[in-house]
Scaffold this active site. Structure first.
Site, PDB file in Angstrom:
ATOM      1  N   TYR A 107    -133.018  30.360 -11.231  1.00  0.00           N
ATOM      2  CA  TYR A 107    -132.121  31.413 -11.699  1.00  0.00           C
ATOM      3  C   TYR A 107    -131.210  31.941 -10.593  1.00  0.00           C
ATOM      4  CZ  TYR A 107    -135.412  31.727 -15.650  1.00  0.00           C
ATOM      5  OH  TYR A 107    -136.223  31.466 -16.726  1.00  0.00           O
ATOM      6  N   HIS A 133    -141.969  25.137 -13.940  1.00  0.00           N
ATOM      7  CA  HIS A 133    -140.889  25.547 -14.846  1.00  0.00           C
ATOM      8  C   HIS A 133    -140.685  24.538 -15.979  1.00  0.00           C
ATOM      9  CE1 HIS A 133    -136.847  27.922 -14.856  1.00  0.00           C
ATOM     10  NE2 HIS A 133    -137.278  27.702 -16.074  1.00  0.00           N
TER      11      HIS A 133
END
Length: 272
Positions: free
Chosen positions: A47, A105
């Site tokens: 991110y 992830h």
């Protein structure tokens, strides 16, 4: 706020997603969320906002032990040495002595899952993370982690909302006592204009988004993490707890389409 216990940690039932929030905008969003009562923050190395999240935590007067922080290792960093370097960077950017939950992830097609989880568990033994988990794992991969490897998985984070069926995954995770953390809980805003949800909302004085969130919050092992930048949106998400959905509401939601997947990159696993 209610918390779900798994893997030796307690995860607050509603979190703040931070995907696509960066810089001052992210820091301000996290600061306002903490001030409003949020205690669950979700970030990831991909991110690009871990420094902003860490700065907001440092600026807050909320005790660190009341805040749950999740971050994630990107798909390219799942080999043990690469994972350790990735975590070193994430921890430095967050400025935290320990991270509450560290996730894979996305599963990589060529990963050695046992080696990756072993590297994560070493970080846990060192006190640098409190629990390990995964994201975007279908049932077969999650079963491999839990039953084949015996890893203490504290959550599986996947896309889940009123228009995406996750019943098989929910059944397995409920059997194993593993919370399902729901990202894209309002289908990236697509549910805001849904007529069925709007009808339910009118009955309860709520928005379609709040109805969609409450449907998730009512499920015993589900933890939605909606992204919300503005304080008014963050408060609206908290207010979803108050909506009393009834059997007719749930029947309306059950009749909605269940095949809308918003996040499906080319490296995604076989969802079936």
């Amino acid at each position: 706020m209610e918390r779900l216990e798994a893997g030796g940690i307690a995860i607050p039932k509603l979190g703040l997603g931070t995907y696509r929030l960066t810089g001052d905008s992210c820091r301000e969003a996290v600061e306002s969320a903490l001030a409003l009562g949020y205690r669950h923050l979700d970030t990831a190395e991909m991110y690009g906002n871990e420094e902003a999240v860490g700065a907001a935590i440092a600026a807050s007067d909320v005790p660190r032990d009341e805040i749950h922080v999740t971050t994630k290792a990107w798909v390219e960093n799942l080999k043990p040495d690469a994972l350790r370097r990735a975590f070193d960077t994430s921890q430095r950017k967050l400025g935290l002595e320990s991270v509450d939950l560290y996730l894979i992830h996305w599963p990589a097609p060529d990963m050695n899952l046992a080696a990756t989880l072993e590297a994560m568990l070493r970080l846990k033994e060192e006190g640098r993370i409190r629990a390990v988990g995964v994201a975007n794992f279908p049932v077969a991969l999650l079963r491999q982690a839990v039953e084949g490897i015996g890893a203490p998985i504290a959550c599986n984070q996947v896309e889940y909302h009123v228009c995406l069926d996750q019943s098989a995954l929910l059944a397995y995770q409920r059997q194993k006592g593993i919370p399902l953390v729901a990202y894209c809980p309002v289908a990236q805003g697509r549910l805001a204009e849904d007529a069925g949800l709007a009808g339910i909302g009118r009955k309860h004085g709520a928005s379609p988004t709040q109805v969609a969130l409450k449907w998730l919050l009512d499920q015993d092992i589900v933890v939605p993490i909606p992204k919300a930048r503005r304080p008014v949106s963050q408060q609206a998400n908290l207010d979803a707890f108050r909506i009393p959905l009834d059997d007719d509401d749930r029947a309306t939601i059950a009749a909605m389409r269940k095949d809308l997947r918003c996040v499906n990159p080319g490296f995604a696993p076989d969802w079936d």
